[in-house]
Design an enzyme around this catalytic site. Structure first.
Site, PDB file in Angstrom:
ATOM      1  N   GLU A  37      37.077  40.183  43.147  1.00 28.54           N
ATOM      2  CA  GLU A  37      37.237  41.632  43.294  1.00 28.54           C
ATOM      3  C   GLU A  37      38.507  41.907  44.092  1.00 28.54           C
ATOM      4  O   GLU A  37      38.768  41.261  45.091  1.00 28.54           O
ATOM      5  CB  GLU A  37      35.990  42.223  43.975  1.00 28.54           C
ATOM      6  CG  GLU A  37      36.081  43.664  44.390  1.00 28.54           C
ATOM      7  CD  GLU A  37      36.503  44.625  43.293  1.00 28.54           C
ATOM      8  OE1 GLU A  37      35.930  44.587  42.189  1.00 28.54           O
ATOM      9  OE2 GLU A  37      37.453  45.411  43.534  1.00 28.54           O
TER      10      GLU A  37
ATOM     11  N   ASP B  86      43.591  39.725  43.672  1.00 31.44           N
ATOM     12  CA  ASP B  86      44.010  40.302  42.394  1.00 31.44           C
ATOM     13  C   ASP B  86      43.966  39.180  41.360  1.00 31.44           C
ATOM     14  O   ASP B  86      44.565  38.117  41.568  1.00 31.44           O
ATOM     15  CB  ASP B  86      45.437  40.856  42.528  1.00 31.44           C
ATOM     16  CG  ASP B  86      45.837  41.661  41.308  1.00 31.44           C
ATOM     17  OD1 ASP B  86      45.480  41.258  40.179  1.00 31.44           O
ATOM     18  OD2 ASP B  86      46.510  42.689  41.486  1.00 31.44           O
TER      19      ASP B  86
ATOM     20  N   ASP C 295      38.725  48.077  34.242  1.00 34.65           N
ATOM     21  CA  ASP C 295      39.504  49.324  34.291  1.00 34.65           C
ATOM     22  C   ASP C 295      40.346  49.452  33.016  1.00 34.65           C
ATOM     23  O   ASP C 295      40.995  48.486  32.607  1.00 34.65           O
ATOM     24  CB  ASP C 295      40.422  49.320  35.526  1.00 34.65           C
ATOM     25  CG  ASP C 295      39.610  49.352  36.822  1.00 34.65           C
ATOM     26  OD1 ASP C 295      38.453  49.805  36.785  1.00 34.65           O
ATOM     27  OD2 ASP C 295      40.128  48.912  37.866  1.00 34.65           O
TER      28      ASP C 295
ATOM     29  N   GLU D  88      26.276  47.423  37.092  1.00 30.53           N
ATOM     30  CA  GLU D  88      26.108  48.783  37.641  1.00 30.53           C
ATOM     31  C   GLU D  88      26.670  49.839  36.683  1.00 30.53           C
ATOM     32  O   GLU D  88      26.032  50.846  36.396  1.00 30.53           O
ATOM     33  CB  GLU D  88      26.817  48.886  38.995  1.00 30.53           C
ATOM     34  CG  GLU D  88      25.879  48.612  40.123  1.00 30.53           C
ATOM     35  CD  GLU D  88      26.481  47.733  41.207  1.00 30.53           C
ATOM     36  OE1 GLU D  88      27.590  47.194  41.018  1.00 30.53           O
ATOM     37  OE2 GLU D  88      25.824  47.580  42.241  1.00 30.53           O
TER      38      GLU D  88
ATOM     39  N   GLU E 170      27.204  49.531  33.502  1.00 29.74           N
ATOM     40  CA  GLU E 170      26.438  49.541  32.246  1.00 29.74           C
ATOM     41  C   GLU E 170      25.209  50.437  32.384  1.00 29.74           C
ATOM     42  O   GLU E 170      24.924  51.257  31.497  1.00 29.74           O
ATOM     43  CB  GLU E 170      26.029  48.100  31.902  1.00 29.74           C
ATOM     44  CG  GLU E 170      25.365  47.942  30.546  1.00 29.74           C
ATOM     45  CD  GLU E 170      25.202  46.469  30.180  1.00 29.74           C
ATOM     46  OE1 GLU E 170      25.590  45.600  30.977  1.00 29.74           O
ATOM     47  OE2 GLU E 170      24.685  46.214  29.082  1.00 29.74           O
TER      48      GLU E 170
HETATM   49  N1  SAM Z   1      32.025  44.891  36.791  1.00 30.49           N
HETATM   50  C1  SAM Z   1      31.438  45.961  37.542  1.00 30.49           C
HETATM   51  C2  SAM Z   1      30.426  46.692  36.703  1.00 30.49           C
HETATM   52  O1  SAM Z   1      30.413  46.495  35.475  1.00 30.49           O
HETATM   53  O2  SAM Z   1      29.610  47.438  37.268  1.00 30.49           O
HETATM   54  C3  SAM Z   1      32.518  46.931  38.099  1.00 30.49           C
HETATM   55  C4  SAM Z   1      33.362  47.649  37.103  1.00 30.49           C
HETATM   56  S1  SAM Z   1      34.662  48.630  37.843  1.00 30.49           S
HETATM   57  C5  SAM Z   1      35.051  49.778  36.625  1.00 30.49           C
HETATM   58  C6  SAM Z   1      36.064  47.539  37.741  1.00 30.49           C
HETATM   59  C7  SAM Z   1      36.258  46.678  38.982  1.00 30.49           C
HETATM   60  O3  SAM Z   1      37.306  45.757  38.730  1.00 30.49           O
HETATM   61  C8  SAM Z   1      36.663  47.459  40.222  1.00 30.49           C
HETATM   62  O4  SAM Z   1      35.825  47.092  41.310  1.00 30.49           O
HETATM   63  C9  SAM Z   1      38.113  47.034  40.468  1.00 30.49           C
HETATM   64  O5  SAM Z   1      38.473  47.062  41.825  1.00 30.49           O
HETATM   65  C10 SAM Z   1      38.120  45.636  39.891  1.00 30.49           C
HETATM   66  N2  SAM Z   1      39.443  45.184  39.443  1.00 30.49           N
HETATM   67  C11 SAM Z   1      40.306  45.873  38.668  1.00 30.49           C
HETATM   68  N3  SAM Z   1      41.438  45.168  38.454  1.00 30.49           N
HETATM   69  C12 SAM Z   1      41.274  43.991  39.102  1.00 30.49           C
HETATM   70  C13 SAM Z   1      42.090  42.844  39.272  1.00 30.49           C
HETATM   71  N4  SAM Z   1      43.316  42.775  38.730  1.00 30.49           N
HETATM   72  N5  SAM Z   1      41.610  41.806  39.994  1.00 30.49           N
HETATM   73  C14 SAM Z   1      40.374  41.869  40.563  1.00 30.49           C
HETATM   74  N6  SAM Z   1      39.560  42.945  40.447  1.00 30.49           N
HETATM   75  C15 SAM Z   1      39.993  43.989  39.726  1.00 30.49           C
END
Ligand code: SAM
Length: 213
Positions: free
Chosen positions: A68, A95, A117, A192, A194
């Site tokens: 994350e 990242d 995202d 979450e 979903e």
């Molecule tokens: N996977 C979870 C779910 O389905 O409930 C969270 C989905 S949320 C829309 C996307 C998550 O991906 C966010 O917490 C964001 O901070 C993380 N994220 C986005 N780009 C990322 C990256 N390059 N590296 C690590 N985490 C990332």
């Protein structure tokens, strides 16, 4: 994901045993450092970690690593795992762009991408976690024939991902545009996001891909 700056989150992560510090130190050594030497499955962008914690409970023979980007999100996962500690789960705040600094080729058996995202602007396409740039990174850490499992309710992102998969020469072994009304639903573990989107009635897309050599 709505981001709030959670005060003290960096300090909480630094002090938490489930959050791995300086993860680059494990590259090429995952099987030596973690005594049980279990197959490694990772979730990139795991948010608050609901999916990964359920998976770790269901599959004690797999070592799950949640990745994350934001401390303020990761601390929520750490709070939950403290309530129900599991030996086969760890988290990394990083990242995913730098994922090849943490895993050697062949160290990861499976990658989960859940509700990544969308980065809707064309000029941000390479930031999407299913872009060809990310697929190349995944290729450099996955075992031969290791899988990527991707779920999203965002049809535009899913269609883009199918194009990228084709362009990068990966094979699609499962694809559905409506997981919850398909034969593939059995055994599905909800994330979450979903849960939220299913409640709203959004169809959930899912693909499983691998790169044949
Ligand atoms: N996977 C979870 C779910 O389905 O409930 C969270 C989905 S949320 C829309 C996307 C998550 O991906 C966010 O917490 C964001 O901070 C993380 N994220 C986005 N780009 C990322 C990256 N390059 N590296 C690590 N985490 C990332």
């Amino acid at each position: 994901m709505r981001l709030r700056n959670v005060k003290g989150s960096r300090e909480t992560i630094a002090a938490n045993e489930f959050a791995l510090k300086n993860p680059e130190q494990y590259k090429g050594k995952w099987s030596e450092v973690f005594e049980q030497n279990l197959p490694i499955h990772i979730e990139i962008g795991m948010g608050k970690g609901q999916f990964l914690m359920k998976m770790a409970e269901l599959h004690p023979d797999i070592h799950y690593i949640g990745i994350e980007k934001y401390s303020s999100v990761l601390v929520r996962a750490l709070e939950k795992i403290e309530e129900n500690p599991l030996p086969n789960i760890h988290f990394i705040r990083m990242d995913a762009e730098n994922i090849t600094q943490v895993f050697e080729k062949g160290e990861v058996e499976q990658i989960y991408l859940n509700f990544s995202d969308p980065w809707p602007k064309d000029r941000h396409a390479k930031r999407r976690l299913t872009s060809r740039q990310f697929l190349e990174r995944y290729d450099n850490i996955l075992k031969d024939n290791g899988k990527i499992i991707f779920k999203t309710d965002n049809r535009a992102l899913f269609d883009f991902s199918l194009e990228e998969v084709k362009e990068a020469g990966w094979s699609v072994e499962l694809c559905t545009f409506d997981l919850h009304h398909s034969e593939y639903l059995e055994g599905n573990v909800m994330t979450e996001y979903e849960e939220k989107f299913v409640k709203k009635g959004n169809p959930i897309c899912k693909m499983v891909i691998h790169h044949e050599k």
